[in-house]
Structures are given as C-alpha cells and as structure tokens.
Design an enzyme around this catalytic site. Sequence first.
Site, mmCIF file in Angstrom:
data_model
loop_
_atom_site.group_PDB
_atom_site.id
_atom_site.type_symbol
_atom_site.label_atom_id
_atom_site.label_comp_id
_atom_site.label_asym_id
_atom_site.label_seq_id
_atom_site.Cartn_x
_atom_site.Cartn_y
_atom_site.Cartn_z
ATOM 1 N N GLY A 87 0.810 -1.220 0.000
ATOM 2 C CA GLY A 87 0.000 0.000 0.000
ATOM 3 C C GLY A 87 0.841 1.266 0.000
ATOM 4 O O GLY A 87 0.393 2.316 -0.468
ATOM 5 N N GLU B 20 2.524 -8.289 -1.559
ATOM 6 C CA GLU B 20 1.253 -8.891 -1.113
ATOM 7 C C GLU B 20 1.197 -10.393 -1.335
ATOM 8 O O GLU B 20 0.620 -11.121 -0.523
ATOM 9 C CB GLU B 20 0.068 -8.227 -1.818
ATOM 10 C CG GLU B 20 -0.268 -6.848 -1.325
ATOM 11 C CD GLU B 20 0.561 -5.775 -2.007
ATOM 12 O OE1 GLU B 20 1.475 -6.106 -2.799
ATOM 13 O OE2 GLU B 20 0.283 -4.597 -1.755
HETATM 14 N N1 COA Z 1 1.898 -3.571 8.889
HETATM 15 C C1 COA Z 1 1.971 -3.526 10.218
HETATM 16 N N2 COA Z 1 3.123 -3.389 10.893
HETATM 17 C C2 COA Z 1 4.241 -3.286 10.163
HETATM 18 C C3 COA Z 1 4.244 -3.311 8.767
HETATM 19 C C4 COA Z 1 3.008 -3.465 8.129
HETATM 20 N N3 COA Z 1 2.884 -3.472 6.785
HETATM 21 N N4 COA Z 1 5.514 -3.206 8.338
HETATM 22 C C5 COA Z 1 6.281 -3.088 9.439
HETATM 23 N N5 COA Z 1 5.524 -3.149 10.548
HETATM 24 C C6 COA Z 1 5.957 -3.079 11.954
HETATM 25 C C7 COA Z 1 6.611 -4.351 12.408
HETATM 26 O O1 COA Z 1 5.637 -5.301 12.774
HETATM 27 C C8 COA Z 1 7.423 -3.845 13.549
HETATM 28 O O2 COA Z 1 6.567 -3.636 14.655
HETATM 29 P P1 COA Z 1 7.014 -4.098 16.139
HETATM 30 O O3 COA Z 1 8.253 -3.279 16.447
HETATM 31 O O4 COA Z 1 5.854 -3.756 17.009
HETATM 32 O O5 COA Z 1 7.312 -5.547 16.042
HETATM 33 C C9 COA Z 1 7.881 -2.481 13.082
HETATM 34 O O6 COA Z 1 6.960 -2.086 12.082
HETATM 35 C C10 COA Z 1 9.267 -2.475 12.492
HETATM 36 O O7 COA Z 1 9.315 -3.418 11.412
HETATM 37 P P2 COA Z 1 10.399 -4.634 11.327
HETATM 38 O O8 COA Z 1 9.807 -5.726 10.489
HETATM 39 O O9 COA Z 1 10.874 -4.986 12.699
HETATM 40 O O10 COA Z 1 11.566 -3.896 10.530
HETATM 41 P P3 COA Z 1 12.678 -4.586 9.624
HETATM 42 O O11 COA Z 1 13.679 -3.550 9.341
HETATM 43 O O12 COA Z 1 13.128 -5.861 10.222
HETATM 44 O O13 COA Z 1 11.921 -4.981 8.252
HETATM 45 C C11 COA Z 1 10.451 -4.618 6.370
HETATM 46 C C12 COA Z 1 11.426 -3.976 7.395
HETATM 47 C C13 COA Z 1 9.797 -3.457 5.610
HETATM 48 C C14 COA Z 1 11.217 -5.509 5.398
HETATM 49 C C15 COA Z 1 9.390 -5.437 7.120
HETATM 50 O O14 COA Z 1 8.829 -4.642 8.160
HETATM 51 C C16 COA Z 1 8.245 -5.919 6.257
HETATM 52 O O15 COA Z 1 8.410 -6.850 5.486
HETATM 53 N N6 COA Z 1 7.054 -5.309 6.411
HETATM 54 C C17 COA Z 1 5.835 -5.725 5.709
HETATM 55 C C18 COA Z 1 5.879 -5.341 4.263
HETATM 56 C C19 COA Z 1 4.646 -5.852 3.568
HETATM 57 O O16 COA Z 1 4.424 -7.031 3.385
HETATM 58 N N7 COA Z 1 3.806 -4.909 3.116
HETATM 59 C C20 COA Z 1 2.616 -5.218 2.377
HETATM 60 C C21 COA Z 1 1.436 -5.297 3.259
HETATM 61 S S1 COA Z 1 -0.015 -5.714 2.354
#
Ligand code: COA
Length: 258
Positions: free
Chosen positions: A110, A133
Amino acid sequence: MYQTILTEVKAQVLHITINREDKLNALNIQTLADIKNAILNTYDDASVRGIIITGAGKKAFAAGADIAEFANFTVEEGTKLSAEGHATLRAIDNCPKPVIAAINGFALGGGNELAMSCHMRVCSENAKFGQPEVNLGIIPGYAGTQRLAQLIGKGRALELLMTADLIDAQTALNFGLVNHVVPQDQLIAKCEEIFAKIKNKAPLAISSIIRCANAYYEKRADGNNLEINEFGNFFGSEDFIEGTKAFLEKRKADFKGK
Ligand code: COA
C-alpha cells in the site's frame, strides 16, 4: 485534527507526514482517512498550490497496509478496506493541486500504491519499492495491479507483482517509477524545487493537465477530446489573457487562478 499524520503548510505547499514511525508508517484505516481528508481539504483552498506526502523517520515512506489491523478481517471487511484505500488514492490522483510523493525509505504494498497515486515521485537513495502482497497470500488492494503497469509497463509490473521482488532506487529510476533519486537530506528540498517552478504557472492550467492526463487512464475516457475542450475553454479565462499579455510585454505573468 488528524490522528496519524502531521500537516504543515510552507510556502503554499502542504506537507503531509505519515506519523507512525514505529510501525514503519504502515497505513491503517485511520491513516487512509486522515490522508484523504487532508487532501480533500486542499481542493478548494487557493492558498495551497501543491502537496508533498512523506513518511516520518529515515527508514520508511510506508511499509504497506497495516497487516496487524487486517489480519483477522472478513471478506466484507477486506472489501471495505480496499474500497477505502481506492477512495483515498483516487482523491490524491484527482487532486487539482499537484501531489509529489517524497519517498524516504521503504514503499511497499500500500505504500508503493500510495506513492503511485501521486502525480510525481522523488525518492532518497535508500528507498526500496515492491508489492509483497503475494507473500501474504493476497493481491495489492489499492490499485497496484493497475497503476504499476501504467508506470513501468506490464511485463515489469507483472514480474514485481508475482515475485514480490523489491527494487532499489536506481532500478526504480531506470523503470520510470520515480522521477528523481536524491540523497535523503535533499529529498524535501528537491520536491520544493519542483514546486517552485510549478507555482509560477497558471493554476487552472496545472489542474487541467492533471484532469487530461488522468482521463486517459480512467473510465476509458478520451483524454484527447477532453484536452481539446479544456484547451478551448482557456480562451475565456483571465489567466490566459494575463499570460499571453505578459509574454508579449516581456514580463512575468501574475496569475490569479481565474
Ligand atoms: N503492517 C503492520 N506493521 C508493520 C508493517 C506493516 N505493513 N511493516 C512493518 N511493521 C511493523 C513491524 O511489525 C514492527 O513492529 P514491532 O516493532 O511492534 O514488532 C515495526 O513495524 C518495524 O518493522 P520490522 O519488520 O521490525 O523492521 P525490519 O527492518 O526488520 O523490516 C520490512 C522492514 C519493511 C522488510 C518489514 O517490516 C516488512 O516486510 N514489512 C511488511 C511489508 C509488507 O508485506 N507490506 C505489504 C502489506 S499488504
């Protein structure tokens, strides 16, 4: 006024900052509503000439829809969420003022769809883009299946949509997903530089360009006919008279948006 975003008008540009840094600015329902309202509030506000959308912190523009929020959604709730996302992004796309996404880090799911709904994209060197996704067993819900192909071509779009691969800033530039890549500390300044040029132009012409360009993609409307009609209409505007007069008098035009 807003719960999840910060807003500030500077030099006639509204800066919207998604303010959920600890969640990498993930877009929950409230964020979608806040962004939509902030954008709609500018529609008739002549004091705002452009909008910059960015994310708080140095790591993420927006890491996608809020996965925690939608994890337990029903079909009805999921459908409603997608409709709300579409409505927010349509409000941006149809905004009569230019909107630039200042992508300061991850633009995923998103987040990338939000960036793609803006009229232009500028990103920092650390930015990463993707539609992950399919990793969650779903598809993009905020027009990602539509706008990505429009911006980078169908073949590249389908590869990113199907593989969930992330691309870096330079690749995004090569693909045409972003207009400029700049060091992070120059990101907002680069957007302001673009607006400094646009702000000198006739506001009605800027809005018309947005409408005509959008018409090509929406409802299969004929953007050429729209452009022809709108071009003709300008001959009745005060700014057209001022603009042409100023050119002939070799001076700078003073546009009023009328
Ligand atoms: N929705 C909800 N929470 C999210 C999020 C999302 N799309 N992306 C990141 N967060 C949260 C994590 O859960 C974490 O929360 P916490 O500290 O309470 O555990 C915080 O943000 C930090 O993210 P984290 O994953 O620990 O950081 P990272 O540097 O290890 O990884 C990403 C970064 C972007 C690679 C990873 O967060 C990720 O893959 N996010 C989801 C991306 C995704 O699939 N988006 C599409 C959604 S439809």
